[in-house]
Structure formats: structure tokens, C-alpha cells
Design a protein around this motif. Structure first.
Motif, PDB file in Angstrom:
ATOM      1  N   GLU A  57      79.493 -38.186  47.738  1.00 52.85           N
ATOM      2  CA  GLU A  57      78.042 -38.442  47.903  1.00 52.85           C
ATOM      3  C   GLU A  57      77.619 -38.098  49.378  1.00 52.85           C
ATOM      4  OE1 GLU A  57      75.008 -41.856  47.043  1.00 52.85           O
ATOM      5  OE2 GLU A  57      76.691 -41.915  45.630  1.00 52.85           O
ATOM      6  N   ALA A  58      76.630 -37.122  49.553  1.00 50.38           N
ATOM      7  CA  ALA A  58      76.156 -36.981  51.112  1.00 50.38           C
ATOM      8  C   ALA A  58      74.758 -36.805  50.853  1.00 50.38           C
ATOM      9  CB  ALA A  58      76.768 -35.522  51.263  1.00 50.38           C
ATOM     10  N   ARG A  59      74.199 -37.106  52.150  1.00 52.77           N
ATOM     11  CA  ARG A  59      72.476 -36.756  51.887  1.00 52.77           C
ATOM     12  C   ARG A  59      72.154 -36.168  53.419  1.00 52.77           C
ATOM     13  NH1 ARG A  59      69.948 -42.374  51.069  1.00 52.77           N
ATOM     14  NH2 ARG A  59      68.153 -41.495  52.008  1.00 52.77           N
ATOM     15  N   THR A  60      71.241 -35.362  53.395  1.00 57.15           N
ATOM     16  CA  THR A  60      70.836 -34.713  54.666  1.00 57.15           C
ATOM     17  C   THR A  60      69.550 -35.030  55.211  1.00 57.15           C
ATOM     18  OG1 THR A  60      69.901 -32.953  52.862  1.00 57.15           O
ATOM     19  CG2 THR A  60      71.951 -32.318  53.918  1.00 57.15           C
ATOM     20  N   ASP A  61      69.046 -35.976  54.564  1.00 58.10           N
ATOM     21  CA  ASP A  61      67.638 -36.599  54.974  1.00 58.10           C
ATOM     22  C   ASP A  61      67.554 -37.793  55.816  1.00 58.10           C
ATOM     23  OD1 ASP A  61      68.487 -38.092  53.269  1.00 58.10           O
ATOM     24  OD2 ASP A  61      66.462 -38.312  52.123  1.00 58.10           O
ATOM     25  N   LEU A  62      69.039 -38.217  56.221  1.00 53.05           N
ATOM     26  CA  LEU A  62      69.131 -39.519  57.037  1.00 53.05           C
ATOM     27  C   LEU A  62      68.569 -39.395  58.787  1.00 53.05           C
ATOM     28  CD1 LEU A  62      72.288 -41.309  56.658  1.00 53.05           C
ATOM     29  CD2 LEU A  62      70.095 -41.983  55.818  1.00 53.05           C
ATOM     30  N   PRO A  63      67.428 -39.990  58.938  1.00 55.69           N
ATOM     31  CA  PRO A  63      66.984 -39.883  60.289  1.00 55.69           C
ATOM     32  C   PRO A  63      68.131 -40.414  61.252  1.00 55.69           C
ATOM     33  CG  PRO A  63      65.732 -41.423  59.225  1.00 55.69           C
ATOM     34  CD  PRO A  63      66.894 -41.318  58.037  1.00 55.69           C
ATOM     35  N   GLU A  64      68.278 -39.673  62.433  1.00 56.64           N
ATOM     36  CA  GLU A  64      69.255 -39.985  63.471  1.00 56.64           C
ATOM     37  C   GLU A  64      68.993 -41.505  63.834  1.00 56.64           C
ATOM     38  OE1 GLU A  64      69.111 -37.660  67.406  1.00 56.64           O
ATOM     39  OE2 GLU A  64      71.039 -37.573  66.490  1.00 56.64           O
ATOM     40  N   GLY A  65      70.248 -42.108  63.954  1.00 55.47           N
ATOM     41  CA  GLY A  65      70.354 -43.643  64.167  1.00 55.47           C
ATOM     42  C   GLY A  65      70.230 -44.501  62.992  1.00 55.47           C
ATOM     43  N   VAL A  66      69.965 -43.819  61.951  1.00 53.73           N
ATOM     44  CA  VAL A  66      70.089 -44.795  60.669  1.00 53.73           C
ATOM     45  C   VAL A  66      71.537 -44.638  60.048  1.00 53.73           C
ATOM     46  CG1 VAL A  66      69.403 -45.034  58.358  1.00 53.73           C
ATOM     47  CG2 VAL A  66      67.779 -44.812  59.868  1.00 53.73           C
ATOM     48  N   HIS A  67      71.967 -45.889  59.985  1.00 51.04           N
ATOM     49  CA  HIS A  67      73.542 -46.079  59.466  1.00 51.04           C
ATOM     50  C   HIS A  67      73.797 -46.526  58.286  1.00 51.04           C
ATOM     51  CE1 HIS A  67      75.461 -44.831  63.454  1.00 51.04           C
ATOM     52  NE2 HIS A  67      74.162 -44.879  63.786  1.00 51.04           N
ATOM     53  N   LEU A  68      74.587 -45.920  57.216  1.00 45.58           N
ATOM     54  CA  LEU A  68      74.725 -46.597  55.857  1.00 45.58           C
ATOM     55  C   LEU A  68      76.215 -46.720  55.982  1.00 45.58           C
ATOM     56  CD1 LEU A  68      73.012 -43.878  53.543  1.00 45.58           C
ATOM     57  CD2 LEU A  68      71.854 -45.691  54.813  1.00 45.58           C
ATOM     58  N   SER A  69      76.439 -47.968  55.092  1.00 42.25           N
ATOM     59  CA  SER A  69      77.871 -48.369  54.869  1.00 42.25           C
ATOM     60  C   SER A  69      77.746 -49.261  53.707  1.00 42.25           C
ATOM     61  CB  SER A  69      78.313 -49.080  56.108  1.00 42.25           C
ATOM     62  OG  SER A  69      79.573 -49.600  55.898  1.00 42.25           O
ATOM     63  N   ARG A  70      78.830 -49.432  53.106  1.00 32.43           N
ATOM     64  CA  ARG A  70      78.973 -50.334  51.979  1.00 32.43           C
ATOM     65  C   ARG A  70      80.047 -51.304  51.904  1.00 32.43           C
ATOM     66  NH1 ARG A  70      76.873 -47.051  46.897  1.00 32.43           N
ATOM     67  NH2 ARG A  70      75.652 -45.559  48.140  1.00 32.43           N
ATOM     68  N   ARG A  71      79.870 -52.341  51.386  1.00 30.45           N
ATOM     69  CA  ARG A  71      81.053 -53.253  50.933  1.00 30.45           C
ATOM     70  C   ARG A  71      81.032 -53.644  49.585  1.00 30.45           C
ATOM     71  NH1 ARG A  71      82.397 -57.247  56.132  1.00 30.45           N
ATOM     72  NH2 ARG A  71      83.604 -58.267  54.365  1.00 30.45           N
ATOM     73  N   LYS A  72      82.205 -53.793  49.071  1.00 25.49           N
ATOM     74  CA  LYS A  72      82.484 -53.928  47.684  1.00 25.49           C
ATOM     75  C   LYS A  72      83.431 -54.960  47.330  1.00 25.49           C
ATOM     76  CE  LYS A  72      82.205 -48.962  46.602  1.00 25.49           C
ATOM     77  NZ  LYS A  72      82.931 -47.988  46.326  1.00 25.49           N
ATOM     78  N   ARG A  73      83.181 -55.680  46.135  1.00 31.63           N
ATOM     79  CA  ARG A  73      84.110 -56.579  45.752  1.00 31.63           C
ATOM     80  C   ARG A  73      83.904 -56.471  43.947  1.00 31.63           C
ATOM     81  NH1 ARG A  73      84.708 -61.640  48.400  1.00 31.63           N
ATOM     82  NH2 ARG A  73      82.645 -61.829  48.149  1.00 31.63           N
ATOM     83  N   GLY A  74      85.092 -55.879  43.376  1.00 31.18           N
ATOM     84  CA  GLY A  74      84.842 -55.656  42.139  1.00 31.18           C
ATOM     85  C   GLY A  74      83.710 -54.648  41.600  1.00 31.18           C
ATOM     86  N   THR A  75      82.929 -55.217  40.783  1.00 33.04           N
ATOM     87  CA  THR A  75      81.655 -54.438  40.400  1.00 33.04           C
ATOM     88  C   THR A  75      80.498 -54.762  41.570  1.00 33.04           C
ATOM     89  OG1 THR A  75      80.968 -56.040  38.761  1.00 33.04           O
ATOM     90  CG2 THR A  75      82.138 -54.198  37.912  1.00 33.04           C
ATOM     91  N   GLU A  76      80.651 -55.661  42.238  1.00 31.32           N
ATOM     92  CA  GLU A  76      79.388 -56.097  43.107  1.00 31.32           C
ATOM     93  C   GLU A  76      79.482 -55.080  44.163  1.00 31.32           C
ATOM     94  OE1 GLU A  76      79.442 -59.911  44.645  1.00 31.32           O
ATOM     95  OE2 GLU A  76      78.672 -60.850  42.691  1.00 31.32           O
ATOM     96  N   SER A  77      78.426 -54.668  44.788  1.00 23.93           N
ATOM     97  CA  SER A  77      78.399 -53.531  45.809  1.00 23.93           C
ATOM     98  C   SER A  77      77.259 -53.894  46.759  1.00 23.93           C
ATOM     99  CB  SER A  77      78.303 -52.425  45.400  1.00 23.93           C
ATOM    100  OG  SER A  77      78.968 -51.372  46.128  1.00 23.93           O
ATOM    101  N   VAL A  78      77.430 -53.922  48.033  1.00 24.16           N
ATOM    102  CA  VAL A  78      76.089 -54.412  48.828  1.00 24.16           C
ATOM    103  C   VAL A  78      76.171 -52.969  49.694  1.00 24.16           C
ATOM    104  CG1 VAL A  78      75.688 -55.654  51.041  1.00 24.16           C
ATOM    105  CG2 VAL A  78      76.564 -56.513  48.913  1.00 24.16           C
ATOM    106  N   LEU A  79      74.860 -52.734  50.141  1.00 22.08           N
ATOM    107  CA  LEU A  79      74.472 -51.458  50.991  1.00 22.08           C
ATOM    108  C   LEU A  79      73.851 -51.805  52.257  1.00 22.08           C
ATOM    109  CD1 LEU A  79      74.139 -48.316  51.427  1.00 22.08           C
ATOM    110  CD2 LEU A  79      72.083 -48.643  50.103  1.00 22.08           C
TER     111      LEU A  79
END
Ligand code: GLA
Ligand code: ZN
Length: 661
Positions: free
Chosen positions: A594-616
Motif C-alpha cells: 500500500e502506498a500513497r502519493t498525497d501525504l504532505p511533507e512532514g506527515v509521518h505514518l506508522s502502525r503498531r499491531k498485536r494480533g488483529t488489533e492495529s493502531v495507526l
């Protein structure tokens, strides 16, 4: 529980202050403090005379306040009696008069006295606190650095290391190619470092010397690890590595420890406000990658650094909180701020803590409190959850070291190149793991970049080839496959042992340095490129971009090869970031990342997961407000409200969202 805390130096302050500090810490959300990593002269004021009373009291005080303790082993600061009586403790560093107590880092890792007294102080500490209920873990030494020490113990140690490695002088002479300039050794005693500038020395010797010194750090650290393991129960051991990546074999350093830790000081100056969060993201990914698991931050930016450089600007509102969240978003399970209060004495008086010298809590502590409250509330949800990515970058200690020894071309730097690759992924919102050894290359990755993998042995080449054959996509950049592990050149056309994997041959190269050239892709778009151009001849690959300038205009510059069920891209130049983004974006499309081309400069995405629970995590690490489009409304774990698909973030704004799957 997420460790939230500060670095504290009880030995710097009057006892009356301790109580007050502990109370305010507790009230501010601190649940762990790190102490003692420089306090040798107070724990062992004279050879064999120990005084742990003060440390007992400090630990007990924190325990009464419900605060846990991490203890540092104080071996970065051997006390005056030790270096006076056993001068072999001091390193012999080229160009530096040996440093003295009151400074730090003045110890040779191979000094027998240093090892002996390290064992004694560690044993005493571990016997006393190894089962203390308030002590949760240990930090070995402090920010190990590789020393190019030339003392006789290092020299002897090196010769022993070489005998082990090569067996005979004949073999060593062959592996190093010492015949060049009549450098063949006829006696082991002839080998060593001299005053000669390194650029005139044999690069095979220099790489081995760094490997040896790196191993010396690990062996030195092992003394501490052995004593702590012997006398402790249920406590972990880590080490806090320095912010800049060092030519130290981190995979080996952390091999015997429970998890990795980093000291993280993002730049608070305006000129680095845009670029620095991306470098920070790489650093945090690199630390997580060492053991492929969560890590701690032993020193997180708590106030403007200064002292041996002009003081950095004050952090923007939100900066302290947002960067602490950046650490957690990329896998930190503990974040300790450097330091509780700025020191009034010593060489680091102006490396500011959360509280200023005047001891009046201000804006920085208030921000810490906010972070601590939020992280405390999300602790259960986040602690131990993992960052899992489908793309990876291989960071290689040998290549980094060899390229530092021979930087190839004006303006090139291996780690800066890693940053450009990593930044391109971040701007596409693609999470990346940083691998430290070829054995971490795994089929769960869809895409692997091997930036300037200068040193390649058979094992690494085989790993990469089979990754591709089994369906992975690999991307290489210039100066890949140049050297054998003995730091001699492969007698092969580049990319050396990987030429068949990429289906290309570098027929010639043009080190253009700071000059700017261009390449053109298949759709006719022009992109600038620089530093180094490889002129490619395809064997089984197809060109996807060509050089657009100079006598090799029209020659393939970027190629794609199909091999087994995977693909191998060779990028034969250092293109501007826009090209890397478009290439990685295209590969992401092909491989289902999955990739996106509309992220403004300076905005950082990251995820942490446990089992089926996921946090963005959506972090606006910038001085400008920004907005991000979410796929759908999502629940904010910070406020409990539903965040609109058009998520607006204030400068240094943080949002943590629940992804249900
Ligand atoms: C390093 C050290 C700390 C302190 C900080 C600030 O990270 O580990 O002891 O010196 O730098 O300078
Ligand atoms: Zn030495």
C-alpha cells in the motif's frame, strides 16, 4: 507497561532535592528513572572501597514513589585513582592526547586493568541490585564508540585476532594483498597501526582493524553482561547507542543483550525542521531492525542541546511530545528523557533538561506531562505491539565501514544515501524495516533495497539471489558488488557477484561528483541525478530509464530483470528523490504494497499491531498545519472521538487511531 521517564543523576544534587524531585516526577507521570552510569567515583571512591549507601537511598526513594530504576554500569568514566594507578586503562588514540578523568570515554576496551576493574564494579553492583524489586534493567557502559586505539594491548589483541582469522602470515599477506608497495609481512610483530594517514594504508588491514575493534567492544561489554546475568533475576540488559550510526557492528553488539536502545536528539533548528524527522525515522527503524523487535529510547530530547557547540534553538510548542510519540510509533516500549534537570556543574551545563537551572517547572515539563499522561493511558494497548512492514532496506556494517575508508566520489556518503532511500518510502507512507544482516532477509518482505552494497561475499549474494528467485523484488544502487569481504575488489564486471541476478553489466562508470546530470524514464520524464553514473549493458534485463546527457546519452541507466518469480531493479545513478518515489511507488503497485502519493511533507505514518488489533499513528512533524485524508472515519485513541476523514493536524500535532480489521 510503557516505560516513561527521565535520566537522573542523584550524585549531582543535594539530598534535600531528591525527595522533591521524586515527588514531582511521580506527579508528572514518570514511572522509571535511569541512574548511575557515570557515578563510579562515588560507588568506588578508592580501589576496593565501595560505598553504595547513597545509591541504596536513591533507589529506595524512587521505589517508595512507585518509580522503577534502570542502572547504568559506569565504565565510560573510570575514576582518577584507577587511571593513576593503572595507566594502561587509558587509550592511545591517534591525534589525541590521552584523555583524563573528569572527561569521559577515556578507556581502552582491551586494557587488562580496565577489564578487571569493570568486572569488579559490575559484580558489586549486580550482587547488590540484581534482585532489587525496583530495578528492572541495566544499561552497559554508555554510548560505545569504536576506538582506533594503538596501545600495546590493542596491538597484541589485533595480532591474536589475525592469527585466529588467517592462521598463517602467508594467507594474511594474500588476503590483504600486501605485495602492493612491498608491504608483505615476514613477522606478526610488524603488523599494527602507525602514524601514517589512513588513505595511504592498506584498506584490507583498515577494515579488519575496525572489525577487531568492534569485536573488542563486544568482548568488553561481555564482562558486564556475564556479571549481571550471574547475579540478577528477571532484569533485562540493554545498551544506549549513539544517535549517529557508528561504524560499530550493532548486530554483534546487541547479540547478547535483551533489546536495543537509542539516544534520540532530533534537531530543533529551523533549517533542519523539514529534513530531520525523516532522518529520525530512519534511525528509529534502524534500531528496531537490529534485533527485529521493540526497543527503548534511553535518552529522548528533553531540552535544547548545547555546551560543546552553540545551544540549539528552543523546541517549538509540541516538538517534545510529538518526537516522543515518533519513538513509540516506530517501536519504542520505553522513552526516557535526557535529562530531568539541566546540570549546574560540569562540561554539559547547557545541554538542557526538562527543567532549567532555576528549578521552576516550565513549558518543557508541561509537554512531557502531557505525553506521559497520554502514553500512560495507552500503555496496555501499545506495550509489546509490533511494527510489521513489507519493505526492507539492508544496512551493512562492512559496506558502511569500507565506504567510509574509501568514499568513492566527492559528495557521496553511504548513510546519506540510506536516508534518501528511506525518506522516499516515508513520503509514500510505506513502512520500512532496516535489516542488519543478510540472514534477516525473509520471504515476508515483498521489496528489499540494498543501497550501495559495496562489500558482498558469497553468502550475501546467495541470499539476495534466492530472495528474488522466490518472488521478492530487489533494488540495487551504484557501488554494489564492488568488494570482497577481505576488502579487495572482485575481479568481475559490476555489479560483481550479482550481475546475473540483475541481468546487467556496468560497462563503464562516470564519477561525476557534485555535477548534475539527468535521466529520462520511459514516459519521457526527465529527472536530475548526480554523484555517480553507471553505464549499463543489459544481458537479460530491460532498460526503464536512460542517461540523458554526456557521451553516453541514451545508455541504459535503470533496468529491470525478471528472475525466478521475482524481479531485480538496478538503479545505475543517484537520482533525485522524485525519481526514487516514482520508482518505489510503481514497485509498490506491482508487489501489492500500500502506498500513497498525497501525504504532505512532514506527515509521518506508522502502525503498531498485536494480533488483529492495529493502531495507526499520524504525526505532523512540522511547523505548518497539515491535513491528511483517511480512508474512513476512525476512532482517536487520544480523545475517544471519531476523527473525520479529512484529518487536520496542528503543527507538531499527533493523532493515534484505531484500525479495526
Ligand atoms: C549522550 C550521553 C549523555 C549526554 C548526552 C547529551 O547522549 O549519553 O550522557 O552526554 O549525550 O550530551
Ligand atoms: Zn588500546
Amino acid at each position: 507497561m510503557i516505560g516513561i521517564g527521565v535520566d537522573y543523576y542523584p550524585e549531582h544534587w543535594d539530598r534535600e532535592l531528591w525527595e522533591e524531585d521524586a515527588r514531582l516526577m511521580k506527579e508528572s507521570g514518570v514511572n522509571v528513572v535511569r541512574m548511575a552510569e557515570f557515578a563510579w567515583c562515588r560507588m568506588e571512591p578508592e580501589e576496593g572501597r565501595f560505598d553504595f549507601g547513597w545509591l541504596d537511598d536513591a533507589i529506595d526513594l524512587f521505589q517508595r514513589n512507585g518509580i522503577q530504576v534502570v542502572l547504568g554500569v559506569p565504565t565510560m568514566t573510570p575514576p582518577a585513582w584507577l587511571t593513576q594507578r593503572y595507566p594502561d586503562v587509558l587509550p592511545d588514540l591517534p591525534g589525541q592526547a590521552s584523555s583524563r578523568p573528569g572527561v569521559r570515554g577515556h578507556r581502552c576496551y582491551n586494557s587488562p586493568s580496565m577489564r578487571r576493574f569493570t568486572r569488579i564494579i559490575t559484580e558489586r553492583m549486580a550482587m547488590r541490585y540484581g534482585k532489587h524489586p525496583a530495578v528492572i534493567g541495566w544499561q552497559t557502559d554508555n554510548e560505545f564508540m569504536l576506538h582506533m586505539c594503538r596501545c600495546r594491548h590493542c596491538k597484541n589483541g589485533f595480532v591474536e585476532w589475525l592469527r585466529n582469522e588467517y592462521g598463517t602470515l602467508e594467507r594474511l599477506n594474500r588476503e590483504w594483498g600486501t605485495v602492493v608497495w612491498s608491504g608483505e609481512f615476514s613477522d606478526w610483530e610488524q603488523i599494527g597501526l602507525h602514524e601514517t594517514p589512513e588513505r595511504y594504508m592498506n584498506p584490507s588491514l583498515l577494515l579488519d582493524y575496525r572489525r577487531f575493534q568492534s569485536e573488542s567492544v563486544v568482548n568488553f561489554q561481555r564482562v558486564q553482561v556475564e556479571e549481571i546475568r550471574k547475579h540478577s533475576e528477571g532484569q533485562w540488559i540493554t545498551h544506549n547507542t549513539w544517535t549517529a550510526p557508528l561504524p560499530l557492528d550493532l548486530a554483534a553488539l546487541y547479540g547478547e543483550l535483551d533489546f536495543a536502545s537509542i539516544d534520540y536528539y532530533p534537531a530543533s533548528s529551523a533549517d533542519k525542521a523539514v529534513s530531520n524527522p525523516y532522518s529520525g525515522a530512519l534511525l528509529l527503524d534502524l534500531i528496531r531492525g537490529i534485533k527485529g523487535k521493540n526497543f527503548w529510547v534511553m535518552e529522548q530530547y528533553g531540552g535544547p542541546p548545547g555546551s560543546w557547540m552553540p545551544t540549539w534553538p528552543s523546541p517549538y510548542p509540541g516538538f517534545i511530545r510529538a518526537f516522543a510519540w515518533q519513538s513509540i510509533s516506530r517501536g519504542a516500549d520505553g522513552v526516557l528523557f535526557f535529562r530531568w534537570r539541566s546540570g549546574v556543574a560540569g562540561a554539559e551545563q547547557f545541554w538542557h533538561g526538562l527543567i532549567d537551572h532555576g528549578n521552576v517547572p516550565g513549558r518543557r515539563l508541561a509537554e512531557f506531562r502531557r505525553f506521559a499522561e497520554e502514553a500512560g493511558a495507552l500503555s496496555e494497548r501499545l506495550y509489546g505491539s509490533r511494527v510489521e512492514n513489507e519493505a526492507a532496506i539492508l544496512y551493512d556494517f562492512d559496506s558502511h565501514t569500507a565506504l567510509q575508508l574509501q568514499p568513492q566520489v566527492d559528495g557521496f556518503d553511504y548513510y546519506e544515501h540510506m536516508k534518501a532511500v528511506h525518506r522516499s518510502f516515508q513520503k509514500l507512507g510505506i513502512g520500512v524495516d532496516v535489516l542488519h544482516t543478510p540472514d534477516q532477509i525473509a520471504s515476508r518482505y515483498k521489496l528489499l533495497v540494498i543501497p550501495s552494497l559495496f562489500v558482498i561475499g558469497e553468502h550475501t549474494a546467495a541470499k539476495i539471489r534466492s530472495f528474488v528467485e522466490q518472488g521478492g523484488t530487489v533494488v540495487a544502487t551504484p557501488r554494489t558488488g564492488v568488494k570482497r569481504t577481505n576488502n579487495q575488489c572482485h575481479m568481475l564486471q559490476l555489479p560483481g557477484p550479482l550481475a546475473d541476478c540483475f541481468g546487467v553489466r556496468v560497462s563503464e562508470y562516470d564519477p561525476i561528483g557534485p555535477g548534475v546530470h539527468a535521466i529520462q524514464d520511459e514516459s519521457g520524464n526527465l529527472y536530475s541525478c548526480g554523484l555517480w553514473n553507471d553505464l549499463l549493458e543489459t544481458t537479460s534485463a530491460e532498460p526503464i530509464a536512460r542517461h540523458a546527457e554526456s557521451f553516453y546519452k541514451g545508455t541504459p541507466a535503470v533496468t529491470r530483470n525478471r528472475l525466478g518469480s521475482g524481479q531485480a531493479y538496478y538503479v545505475g545513478t543517484f537520482p533525485e528523490e522524485a525519481y526514487l518515489r516514482s520508482l518505489f511507488g510503481m514497485i509498490a503497485g506491482e508487489t501489492g504494497i500500500e502506498a500513497r502519493t498525497d501525504l504532505p511533507e512532514g506527515v509521518h505514518l506508522s502502525r503498531r499491531k498485536r494480533g488483529t488489533e492495529s493502531v495507526l499513528f499520524v504525526l505532523n512533524l512540522s511547523r505548518e498545519p497539515n491535513a491528511v485524508q483517511l480512508e474512513r472515519p476512525m476512532k482517536s485513541l487520544l480523545t475517544g472521538t471519531i476523527a473525520a476523514p479529512n484529518l487536520e493536524l496542528e503543527p507538531y500535532g499527533v493523532e493515534i487511531l484505531e484500525i479495526d480489521s
